[in-house]
Design an enzyme around this catalytic site. Sequence first.
Site, PDB file in Angstrom:
ATOM      1  N   ARG A 202       0.868  -1.171   0.000  1.00 17.40           N
ATOM      2  CA  ARG A 202       0.000   0.000   0.000  1.00 17.40           C
ATOM      3  C   ARG A 202       0.906   1.222   0.000  1.00 17.40           C
ATOM      4  NH1 ARG A 202      -2.029  -3.569   4.024  1.00 17.40           N
ATOM      5  NH2 ARG A 202      -4.112  -4.392   3.555  1.00 17.40           N
ATOM      6  N   LYS A 227      -1.910  -1.924   7.621  1.00 19.44           N
ATOM      7  CA  LYS A 227      -3.339  -1.762   7.902  1.00 19.44           C
ATOM      8  C   LYS A 227      -3.772  -2.751   8.984  1.00 19.44           C
ATOM      9  CE  LYS A 227      -7.790  -1.368   5.535  1.00 19.44           C
ATOM     10  NZ  LYS A 227      -8.488  -1.474   4.238  1.00 19.44           N
ATOM     11  N   HIS A 292      -2.805   1.853  -6.069  1.00 11.59           N
ATOM     12  CA  HIS A 292      -3.371   0.589  -5.600  1.00 11.59           C
ATOM     13  C   HIS A 292      -3.531  -0.405  -6.753  1.00 11.59           C
ATOM     14  CE1 HIS A 292      -4.627  -0.917  -1.712  1.00 11.59           C
ATOM     15  NE2 HIS A 292      -5.598  -1.597  -2.285  1.00 11.59           N
ATOM     16  N   ARG A 295      -0.699  -2.777  -6.679  1.00 13.01           N
ATOM     17  CA  ARG A 295      -0.873  -3.827  -5.665  1.00 13.01           C
ATOM     18  C   ARG A 295      -1.827  -4.904  -6.189  1.00 13.01           C
ATOM     19  NH1 ARG A 295      -1.163  -5.001   0.065  1.00 13.01           N
ATOM     20  NH2 ARG A 295      -3.287  -5.434   0.769  1.00 13.01           N
ATOM     21  N   HIS A 318      -4.127  -9.587   4.278  1.00 16.33           N
ATOM     22  CA  HIS A 318      -5.589  -9.626   4.393  1.00 16.33           C
ATOM     23  C   HIS A 318      -6.006 -10.452   5.609  1.00 16.33           C
ATOM     24  CE1 HIS A 318      -6.239  -8.833  -0.203  1.00 16.33           C
ATOM     25  NE2 HIS A 318      -6.034  -7.732   0.483  1.00 16.33           N
ATOM     26  N   TYR A 327      -9.422 -11.825  -6.426  1.00 11.82           N
ATOM     27  CA  TYR A 327      -8.462 -11.859  -7.537  1.00 11.82           C
ATOM     28  C   TYR A 327      -8.685 -13.048  -8.469  1.00 11.82           C
ATOM     29  CZ  TYR A 327      -6.188  -8.191  -4.903  1.00 11.82           C
ATOM     30  OH  TYR A 327      -5.948  -7.009  -4.234  1.00 11.82           O
TER      31      TYR A 327
END
Length: 345
Positions: A202, A227, A292, A295, A318, A327
């Site tokens: 990120r 995050k 992003h 990424r 995640h 994805y």
Amino acid sequence: MIWKAGIIKHKKESRISVSFEKKTELINRVKQIEDARWSQTLKIWHIPDTIENRIRFKIELIPTLSSEAITQIQKFADWLNSKRYSPNTIKTYTEALKSFLLFFKEKPVAEITNEDVICYNNQYILQNNLSSSYQNQIVNAIKLYFATVLDTKIEIDKIHRPRREKVLPNVLSKEEVKQILNAHTNLKHKTMLSLIYSCGLRRSELINLKPTDIDSKRGIVIIRQGKGKKDRIVPLSQKILQMLREYYLGYKPKLWLFEGQNAGEKYSEYSLQSVLKQALKKVGNKKPVTLHWLRHSYATHLLESGTDLRFIQELLGHNSSKTTEVYTHVSTKSLQQIKSPFDDL
């Protein structure tokens, strides 16, 4: 008076315009404000329309917002801070609560009900065509705020969220990524964009990297407090390691791996976005590419090369595998093996 400030609408967003005499010293002071931007069209600097910035430039603090609401917003911010929420989350949640309480400016906070939340969604969110993601932010803020407030009529469990939109992540081809990463001759700019893609970072994670986070002996990059305040490690390719070594020798960063004009100062997120924008312009890519996207492209290209989805989840940081599974819907590896019946006509 040195500064002249006012509220403007810029790209459908409320911003504070800042005008002043054209002096390097004053320009540098404005640049220190988070998310300060220069508008080439309007020929002005503008900054986020927040309570802090309104106070800073002595703009009236939302005339109709009650003193009770201002006090409650500050209490909420203090509570979030004591719980060690990130500055970005505190800003997002307090701005969301401000919007909600402003809508009910004539009503005491203790009298707000679940029906009022529905009314707000219909008469403010939907009427102004605001996104479901913004609505979800509002709901998160409301639920968390009222969970910390006593003597309220709100039933937290009954506050509903908007139905999630099924939006696929934007992905670039490997050829497009290569073009973008090779667009810059400036080694620093090229290294920043390359590191984002090569490690699936990120933008905040890149900016917060320190030289010591690059572990060349183990071949990893350590992402600290990403995050959700989580640490993680990602593999470091030999190709990017060589680029980082050349960059380090040329720039000799002191505190942060990528620093701004002043030593020891973080590179700004706005400047990083500008680096990408310049690269897109150089290669003639007219897609609305953001950092992003790099990424997303990293994750999709890993999946297409046969990397297990569980490893990709760990690399991206995640919490849920469901987040990573998106994805599978943009990977073209399986789709390319499907023959269209049109070819047989």
